[in-house]
Scaffold this active site. Structure first.
Site, PDB file in Angstrom:
ATOM      1  N   ASP A 137       0.803  -1.148   0.099  1.00  0.00           N
ATOM      2  CA  ASP A 137       0.003   0.105  -0.009  1.00  0.00           C
ATOM      3  C   ASP A 137       0.735   1.248  -0.032  1.00  0.00           C
ATOM      4  OD1 ASP A 137      -2.331   1.322   0.148  1.00  0.00           O
ATOM      5  OD2 ASP A 137      -2.497   1.288   2.238  1.00  0.00           O
ATOM      6  N   TYR A 139       1.052   5.762  -0.565  1.00  0.00           N
ATOM      7  CA  TYR A 139       0.615   6.744   0.104  1.00  0.00           C
ATOM      8  C   TYR A 139       0.817   8.132  -0.656  1.00  0.00           C
ATOM      9  CZ  TYR A 139       0.205   9.630   4.679  1.00  0.00           C
ATOM     10  OH  TYR A 139      -0.014  10.613   5.652  1.00  0.00           O
ATOM     11  N   HIS A 144      -3.991  13.884   0.563  1.00  0.00           N
ATOM     12  CA  HIS A 144      -4.340  13.041   1.589  1.00  0.00           C
ATOM     13  C   HIS A 144      -3.228  13.059   2.577  1.00  0.00           C
ATOM     14  CE1 HIS A 144      -5.388   9.627   4.057  1.00  0.00           C
ATOM     15  NE2 HIS A 144      -4.426   8.820   3.845  1.00  0.00           N
ATOM     16  N   ARG A 153      -0.020  15.159  12.977  1.00  0.00           N
ATOM     17  CA  ARG A 153       1.259  15.462  13.454  1.00  0.00           C
ATOM     18  C   ARG A 153       1.365  16.898  13.489  1.00  0.00           C
ATOM     19  NH1 ARG A 153       3.262  12.002   9.706  1.00  0.00           N
ATOM     20  NH2 ARG A 153       3.309  13.956   8.373  1.00  0.00           N
ATOM     21  N   GLU A 210     -10.673   3.637   3.309  1.00  0.00           N
ATOM     22  CA  GLU A 210      -9.905   4.584   2.344  1.00  0.00           C
ATOM     23  C   GLU A 210     -10.214   4.154   0.858  1.00  0.00           C
ATOM     24  OE1 GLU A 210      -5.802   3.764   3.823  1.00  0.00           O
ATOM     25  OE2 GLU A 210      -6.228   5.468   5.173  1.00  0.00           O
ATOM     26  N   GLU A 212      -9.306   4.072  -2.837  1.00  0.00           N
ATOM     27  CA  GLU A 212      -7.777   3.642  -3.227  1.00  0.00           C
ATOM     28  C   GLU A 212      -8.061   3.008  -4.817  1.00  0.00           C
ATOM     29  OE1 GLU A 212      -4.678   2.183  -1.046  1.00  0.00           O
ATOM     30  OE2 GLU A 212      -5.422   3.119   0.580  1.00  0.00           O
ATOM     31  N   ASP A 244      -9.325   0.155   1.219  1.00  0.00           N
ATOM     32  CA  ASP A 244      -8.289  -0.090   2.330  1.00  0.00           C
ATOM     33  C   ASP A 244      -8.731   0.090   3.880  1.00  0.00           C
ATOM     34  OD1 ASP A 244      -5.814  -1.029   3.662  1.00  0.00           O
ATOM     35  OD2 ASP A 244      -5.309   1.048   3.554  1.00  0.00           O
ATOM     36  N   ARG A 248      -8.770   3.862  12.899  1.00  0.00           N
ATOM     37  CA  ARG A 248      -8.014   4.903  13.159  1.00  0.00           C
ATOM     38  C   ARG A 248      -7.594   5.207  14.664  1.00  0.00           C
ATOM     39  NH1 ARG A 248      -6.516   6.009   8.125  1.00  0.00           N
ATOM     40  NH2 ARG A 248      -8.483   6.607   6.783  1.00  0.00           N
ATOM     41  N   GLN A 251      -4.654   2.592  14.903  1.00  0.00           N
ATOM     42  CA  GLN A 251      -3.473   3.353  14.115  1.00  0.00           C
ATOM     43  C   GLN A 251      -2.874   4.274  14.584  1.00  0.00           C
ATOM     44  OE1 GLN A 251      -4.910   4.853  10.308  1.00  0.00           O
ATOM     45  NE2 GLN A 251      -2.904   5.583   9.541  1.00  0.00           N
ATOM     46  N   TYR A 255       1.273   3.180  15.250  1.00  0.00           N
ATOM     47  CA  TYR A 255       1.902   3.437  13.872  1.00  0.00           C
ATOM     48  C   TYR A 255       3.269   4.211  14.035  1.00  0.00           C
ATOM     49  CZ  TYR A 255       1.458   8.494  13.383  1.00  0.00           C
ATOM     50  OH  TYR A 255       1.611   9.900  13.390  1.00  0.00           O
ATOM     51  N   LYS A 264      -4.813  -1.821   9.682  1.00  0.00           N
ATOM     52  CA  LYS A 264      -4.908  -2.155   8.320  1.00  0.00           C
ATOM     53  C   LYS A 264      -5.178  -3.421   7.808  1.00  0.00           C
ATOM     54  CE  LYS A 264      -4.123   2.512   7.240  1.00  0.00           C
ATOM     55  NZ  LYS A 264      -4.786   3.437   6.341  1.00  0.00           N
ATOM     56  N   THR A 268      -9.172  -5.759   3.178  1.00  0.00           N
ATOM     57  CA  THR A 268      -9.066  -4.797   2.213  1.00  0.00           C
ATOM     58  C   THR A 268      -9.619  -5.309   1.140  1.00  0.00           C
ATOM     59  OG1 THR A 268      -6.737  -4.567   2.705  1.00  0.00           O
ATOM     60  CG2 THR A 268      -7.360  -3.881   0.649  1.00  0.00           C
ATOM     61  N   THR A 361      -4.951   6.378  -0.193  1.00  0.00           N
ATOM     62  CA  THR A 361      -6.249   7.206  -0.191  1.00  0.00           C
ATOM     63  C   THR A 361      -5.948   8.353  -1.250  1.00  0.00           C
ATOM     64  OG1 THR A 361      -6.196   6.674   2.027  1.00  0.00           O
ATOM     65  CG2 THR A 361      -7.717   8.313   1.283  1.00  0.00           C
ATOM     66  N   GLU A 375     -10.686  12.313   7.090  1.00  0.00           N
ATOM     67  CA  GLU A 375     -10.377  13.683   6.437  1.00  0.00           C
ATOM     68  C   GLU A 375     -11.990  14.343   6.149  1.00  0.00           C
ATOM     69  OE1 GLU A 375      -8.220  11.377   3.441  1.00  0.00           O
ATOM     70  OE2 GLU A 375      -7.611  13.456   3.057  1.00  0.00           O
TER      71      GLU A 375
HETATM   72 CA    CA Z   1      -4.119   3.075   2.639  1.00  0.00          CA
END
Ligand code: CA
Length: 430
Positions: A137, A139, A144, A153, A210, A212, A244, A248, A251, A255, A264, A268, A361, A375
């Protein structure tokens, strides 16, 4: 750019349902999948056209398909056919186009063969189309990555310094890739609440999707030898729409430092029809501008972007219909599939036929073009109106997510069909 899709009248099939302008599966598409029927044999290879599936194992037996592809269609995955290579994919596509347009009348004019070879889609069960050895996967949507970086962050430095140099990715789980329609169980896991010193073990409270696109690798590479970026076309068989699923809260706690794991790996989902790169060729578009200029192994000498329209619908538990909650496009993805493949193999890591690589995503710049609830609802702070007086911050048990993708030609569309999944309650914790 290639504008053949815009110039001539769309080609027609003698299968009438394929000629409607809103049909996902016209003569120009011919996506491959695996299907079975209650009455028939086991899972086998089919091609979607209109509201029918063409049973390629029957056409192969009748000697109507290229000899180079023979023996690959009475199979529960596309891997054997894909493994024959790009010239064989293209020969088979040309032959199917001739048979289904009527330019070659041997199927159209043979009632007994038609009866055996054409299956109503409504009478078929669709299966996972490929045996997936590895799932990666990426990014690759700048929008996104920026949205998530802001929330998780630092609002002022949302993109990490490596993001503009590397098509960021991680190795996901192939074992839990499922076909559209497979229910998805809410995962249990470690969740760290802000006011608690230690994590709890419980059901995910922030279950998300997500949006994708995924591509299926069509050629094996050699361990130790990178795939040059300009050889990518030989390695890309086709594409699917991919969800996906993401937990959250799990995660956010797990992560750092190695990326997502339990959040994750539980499921999927992919759409059942693999749309070939040959069908997508008229929708190839110029690459997005990249600054700084990528390192040499990531530089592209040809266009590798694709204009694919995407939408996400949510059917809340108990509701009759799904409501559209997002609409976006694959076209503006920052890193292309060719760059992802070149980067994946630059270390010497090999790829195999049937490997699945997902885009990450896909989010646009507008608030209604985001590819995740994270989001769209700003991590749950602004729940969405999903109709019937219901609101959603994240997914609830019984909710169904439905994603669709298509390329819009003049008078026809190259559709992917849909990928859907409904949420089941988490397993009880002793
Ligand atoms: Ca993903």
């Amino acid at each position: 750019m290639q504008d053949s899709s815009m110039q001539s009248a769309p080609a027609q099939s003698w299968i009438e349902s394929a000629n409607r302008a809103d049909c996902d599966f016209p003569l120009q598409n011919l996506p491959y999948g695996i299907f079975s029927t209650a009455a028939g044999q086991g899972p086998r290879v089919g091609v979607a056209i209109g509201d029918r599936i063409v049973d390629l194992s029957v056409l192969d037996q009748a000697g109507l398909l290229p000899a180079e592809a023979a023996g690959t269609f009475a199979s529960a995955s596309l891997n054997a056919f894909i493994g024959r290579g790009r010239p064989v994919w293209q020969q088979t596509r040309r032959r199917l186009t001739a048979l289904l347009s009527g330019e070659d009348g041997r199927l159209r004019d043979d009632a007994a063969l038609r009866e055996r070879a054409l299956v109503p889609m409504s009478a078929a069960t669709l299966h996972l189309p490929v045996q997936i050895g590895g799932y990666t996967d990426f990014y690759s949507s700048r929008e996104h990555a920026t949205n998530v970086g802001r929330m998780f962050r630092d609002p002022d430095n949302a993109l990490l310094p490596n993001w503009l140099e590397i098509p960021i990715g991680y190795n996901g789980r192939a074992s839990s890739v499922v076909v559209s329609g497979t229910p998805v169980r809410r995962p249990n896991g470690q969740i760290k609440l802000p006011d608690q010193p230690r994590p709890l073990y419980g059901a995910c409270r922030k279950l998300d999707y997500e949006l994708e696109m995924g591509f299926i690798v069509g050629k094996e590479s050699t361990l130790g030898e990178p795939v040059p970026i300009d050889a990518a076309d030989d390695y890309l068989f086709g594409m699917v729409v991919l969800n996906d699923w993401s937990a959250r809260d799990i995660q956010q706690w797990e992560y750092v430092p190695l990326g997502p794991f339990n959040s994750k790996s539980f499921a999927t989902s992919i759409s059942p029809w693999v749309v070939t790169m040959d069908a997508l060729e008229p929708f190839r578009r110029d690459n997005p501008e990249q600054s700084p200029q990528p390192l040499p192994y990531l530089r592209q000498s040809r266009p590798n972007a694709y204009d694919i329209q995407l939408e996400v619908g949510l059917r809340p538990s108990g509701a009759q219909a799904a409501r559209r909650i997002s609409r976006t496009s694959f076209r503006s993805m920052y890193w292309t599939m060719a760059q992802q493949l070149a980067h994946h193999t630059v270390s010497g890591c090999n790829v195999r036929v049937g490997d699945l690589m997902a885009s990450g995503t896909i989010s646009g710049t507008e608030a209604d073009s985001y590819g995740s609830l994270l989001e769209l609802t700003r991590n749950g702070a602004a729940p969405l109106d999903v109709g019937d007086g219901m609101r959603r911050a994240f997914l609830e048990d019984g909710d169904e997510v439905v994603m669709r993708g298509w390329c819009e030609g003049a008078g026809y569309r190259i559709g992917f069909g849909e990928v859907s999944g409904r949420i089941l309650p988490a397993a009880a914790i002793e």
